[in-house]
Write an enzyme that holds these catalytic residues in place. Structure first.
Site, mmCIF file in Angstrom:
data_model
loop_
_atom_site.group_PDB
_atom_site.id
_atom_site.type_symbol
_atom_site.label_atom_id
_atom_site.label_comp_id
_atom_site.label_asym_id
_atom_site.label_seq_id
_atom_site.Cartn_x
_atom_site.Cartn_y
_atom_site.Cartn_z
ATOM 1 N N PRO A 95 19.344 58.817 3.880
ATOM 2 C CG PRO A 95 18.781 60.608 5.291
ATOM 3 C CD PRO A 95 18.187 59.516 4.435
ATOM 4 N NE ARG A 99 26.572 67.273 12.759
ATOM 5 C CZ ARG A 99 25.700 67.903 11.974
ATOM 6 N NH1 ARG A 99 24.597 67.308 11.609
ATOM 7 N NH2 ARG A 99 25.956 69.108 11.527
#
Lengths: 642, 642
Positions: free
Chosen positions: A357, A265
């Protein structure tokens, strides 16, 4: 940029003090009584739509959400190349590029054949094929993406801000009403007004209110599809690990402990992990399993064996069931009533399609829903297009959602399937997973979307004139040099999210727009003919490029062309002073070896026109002298303005 | 981005409503009584310095200005490549890239030999040589540059905001005072407090208060240099013209009407024009000439003949005299007292050097003054460096200013000199002007600055190990791939404006940091030796890279190296959780043909260390095993912390 080192903090990481990152909570003003568009839900679909509509000063939009303020953490994070192209049109791609993690490569891990309780790297590939987009595939918290849209809205002509703490109770539509056919009842959830009911009347209502959409229910539609039978966990964590690919996107399949999708991330430290949890029995729900974050962490530790994985902070986590579900139509018009009535209520995003997802698609497809609907609503509300245009939203986007659902089913099944092993010869080969991933690259990059022929999408009759610019697909940008100021730029970046159509006129080999050339003839037609779609569809008093923005691309090096000999139509006089706009003409970037004519397969002899929609999709490819066809195309859905 | 179409409006053009572009005026809080640094003047030098100091939570800074609020229009606009590199370290280069005009090419115009009252184009060249910087030369209103610095300050740990409406009356220095040796008296100019006197005591005062600097006068220094004898006008206008190069930087010399420097401006419509006005008599001042903007416009129209030039709006204009003036020292220590006392008052920017604006240098050199002084003040105030370090500010920057003055004198003379013509065979050849411009390219790009050997700048003994990274010059970035996440990036962008030193360790040919390799030995020395400058100069409890940030660059393709085999020193554990920083190692971008070892002339066999200052200048080039020399270099000005 590096951040989150000492723990996750929401908001703009360039602001040192977290408490300075969000403005004071909204003042809780009452809703307006009447609006053009009511948007229910401040997720990716709703905010894309709101940001698009906020650009038009004469359109009254209201967007509401149940939450008490902006999203701060969690949820989606994958941003496909195609979405970055859209962000560029909204004006914030450079902020996302700066703050996000770039998915440059993906690695694949499988059980070690020699010692099957260990994992070993089985492959490492480029995440996105070269040249697919001028933007990378990136990862950024959905909350930040939403912040950027909120910023666009705040800075816009309408200074649009969401009304938070509002729950939609129900909708009522009166198709006979000529002004505001839809009436919505909402309940306030903010403590000082709790329980108060507000009524708002709207020309159009768009439900971007998620999988449990009240708007969807109000128009009698439902999500249909597979029931879930796999539970997956997801978490954003700060961790210390000996796993070497912790800063690469990684698909990890263990011998007996399940699979992981690992996604680094933004900020250099945080990582998102999707981890396969238990198989569920039929009709069993995740909630009944009592899965905790500690169970997620323990599963990750088992799968990553022999690597250590020590979690220092959990920024967010959740558990969900995989299920692919879809609504049959995305508006309130029944299939057999399309010829008789017009849509007034729409649904977008998770309200009409839900899925897993792990392929990083959900936020992207939802935002494209909003982008597709936004310019259409604006064109109809501003009287530039016939309201029948609005039928195309469900027609175009339902097909795309169906493709997504199908893709996700296949991908999820593959990730959850048992691996081939001595004990399970029928299992999936890890190499198959990698092959499927590569094969799906254009799809996951968001560039495979292709609308089929319709009033908005031309037939492929002249597709050979621009083989690399597929009718129905997104306009694939390429580098160019702007003629008047020699600026190296991307032709596709002429596109702003401003509701305008664009025509790129690629000149033939000897065409410098000299008298009697085909480009000159096109400019003369567009400027002077009563049949010109440009003059016909542009309201009197507005700049000549305000509805259809025409740009020319020449084949010659920019220093060999003379600005002063170009048609006045390509040097339009604009604004209250009649200043000249010098940014309509381009040349190939020959010095750097980028010839857009070669890169996009433009017919060098004939040139062509490429017609591009406000949402960056290619509507048509036509010969430069197809004046009547061009006029007919725009006449098919636009209204004459003079 | 296009803006200013309907007239100039200050502030962020992404905000639609001009009235939303600036926050409410400052609350007019009283000044603090004691600060570490008092900065007088919110121009480019002052704001660069303030932005730099604002990054340190423990340094108390106060910045004051006579104006009642932020600058809104006019003044400088040229931003050299080197300045963009600095902006990148401050974190706002991408905003400038987006909003500015890019100077890609420069054209030259001279009298038409056939008809000398007309001008004709005599040349057109690339403005900046290829590969000189990863950033272009751009043009943006000084007011916007200042907005970006103000934004950095506002978002910083100290949330620094200027105190406006303050006029410095005088300064008094007590060299014997150990705490706050300088006392400043200021007068408030804001209506509700007009005339109130405030006293502020400071450890250091920096005068960034322009050509009429009160700080400069208070330390008894003066600007010395040429008196002016040419008047030039400058204006930012929205105009309609038939001059074809209106969107290119253009140097235009007419036969008998003088010269123009034409600089297109941000937003696509505005243009800045410098126009030669009358020659002044000795001791005559511009003010006495009563020059109006109409006279400027008329002069431009005569020079541009036969092209038309119709001004629609004047956003800003001014008239100035050319004069090159310089102060002999930039602090309050006399030349012969350098060994005996320490500086406490400094001057920067126009307060110590003034010159013509036409070469676009002033704002750039002034900001570099501030950047040079900022990290030094921080290092001394935080006890990381000896205060003698502060002598280097005047020593380094006065020399640079002298070069600027000399360059400007030559360039201004050339632009004002009569042209060679049948009647004036001794005049300047227009081609000479173009040649001089090209020859000066590196200088005007800001990349020619080179500090000479000193305590901060090493001898060139080992320069041959990195021939393209000149000791004393700015670190010239190049593309690389980050090892752990395969991200394509610029090595130079590891530099943030955070006061840290950086060591780039370029590994030798076979060096993968394996045991017994020279890179491994360097890491072991830096991590473990009592003589290590990294451990020696880093306060206990701080991250190991918080004073000296070490990065390694390998020669191998990134997929052939294993992160998990690298020295722990290159995977430092940081922050309260001891998370691993994965961003310290790089490889060449071989796929795109960018090998940093070739591009910067690094010795492939031996590798080397390149030591870079907090302001991005190369302090030293050393062999990888020059451990003692490295320690001695830092020991020359840094203080041990443990």
């Amino acid at each position: 940029m590096q951040f989150h080192l000492n723990g996750f903090e929401p908001g703009d990481p360039e602001i040192f003090h977290p408490e300075d990152r969000y403005a004071a909570p909204a003042k809780g003003l009452p809703l307006p009584q009447e609006v053009d568009v009511l948007i229910v839900g401040c997720g990716p679909a709703g905010l894309t739509l709101a940001a698009q509509l906020s650009a038009f000063p004469d359109i009254r939009t209201c967007i509401v959400d149940q939450r008490s303020g902006p999203l701060l953490r969690g949820q989606a994070d994958g941003i496909a190349c195609r979405t970055m192209e859209m962000f560029n049109a909204f004006g914030f791609a450079e902020r996302v590029l700066k703050e996000s993690y770039w998915v440059n490569e993906t690695s694949f891990w499988k059980p070690d054949d020699a010692k099957r309780e260990n994992i070993v790297r089985s492959g490492r590939i480029d995440d996105t094929e070269d040249g697919l987009s001028e933007f990378p595939h990136v990862i950024l918290n959905q909350a930040r993406v939403q912040d950027f849209f909120l910023d666009v809205m705040r800075k816009s002509p309408t200074r649009l801000e969401p009304h938070y703490s509002r729950r939609l109770i129900d909708l009522e539509t009166d198709p006979a009403a000529s002004d505001y056919p839809v009436t919505a009842r909402l309940e306030r959830l903010d403590p000082s007004h709790e329980g108060e009911i507000e009524i708002i009347r709207a020309r159009y209502v768009v439900g971007c209110d998620g999988a449990r959409s009240t708007v969807r229910k109000s128009i009698g539609r439902a999500l249909h599809g597979d029931s879930a039978n796999h539970a997956w966990g997801v978490m954003d964590v700060l961790a210390v690990t000996s796993f070497p690919d912790i800063r690469l996107k990684a698909l990890i399949q263990s011998a007996g402990e399940g699979s992981i999708v690992l996604i680094p991330r933004e900020g250099g430290y945080m990582v998102r992990i999707y981890v396969e949890m238990d198989k569920l029995n039929e009709n069993e729900r995740v909630a009944s399993r009592n899965i905790t974050v500690d169970k997620l962490i323990a599963a990750v530790q088992r799968i990553l064996h022999p690597h250590t994985f020590e979690v220092k902070e959990v920024a967010w986590w959740s558990v969900y069931e995989i299920g692919q579900r879809l609504t049959d139509r995305f508006d309130d018009v029944a299939e057999d009533a399309v010829g008789q009535r017009l849509p007034h209520v729409f649904i977008a995003g998770d309200a009409c399609h839900t899925h897993s997802p792990k392929a990083g698609q959900g936020m992207n497809v939802s935002m494209q829903d909003g982008f597709n609907l936004g310019w259409k609503l604006a064109a109809v509300l501003q009287g530039r297009s016939r309201p029948e245009l609005l039928h195309s939203y469900s027609a175009e986007r339902q097909t795309i959602a169906k493709e997504l659902i199908d893709f996700d089913r296949e991908w999820s099944t593959m990730l959850s399937a048992p691996l081939k092993s001595p004990n399970d010869p029928d299992g999936v080969e890890p190499a198959e997973v990698q092959k499927y991933f590569v094969r799906s690259g254009r799809y996951t990059a968001g560039t495979a979307t292709r609308y089929t022929p319709s009033v908005l999408t031309g037939q492929s009759t002249h597709q050979h004139l621009a083989q690399g610019l597929t009718i129905g697909a997104r306009f694939h940008s390429a580098p160019v040099i702007r003629l008047a100021d020699a600026k190296p730029t991307q032709l596709g970046h002429a596109a702003r999210a401003d509701g305008r159509w664009r025509i790129y006129a690629f000149a033939g080999a000897d065409d410098r727009a000299q008298p009697s050339s085909r480009l000159r003839a096109l400019c003369d037609f567009l400027a002077d003919s009563p049949a010109s779609p440009v003059t016909r569809h542009t309201p009197a008093g507005q700049d000549i490029d305000s509805v259809i923005d025409v740009r020319a691309v020449f084949q010659q090096a920019h220093r060999t062309l003379a600005v002063e000999t170009m048609p006045a139509f390509l040097l339009p006089r604009k604004g209250r002073y009649g200043l000249c706009d010098y940014e309509k003409m381009y040349c190939p970037d020959l010095k750097n070896g980028h010839d857009i004519f070669d890169m996009r397969g433009i017919d060098r002899e004939q040139g062509c026109m490429v017609v591009v929609r406000p949402d960056q999709y290619i509507a048509h490819v036509l010969p430069l002298d197809a004046h009547a066809e061009l006029a007919a195309f725009f006449g098919g859905f636009m209204l004459p303005q003079r």
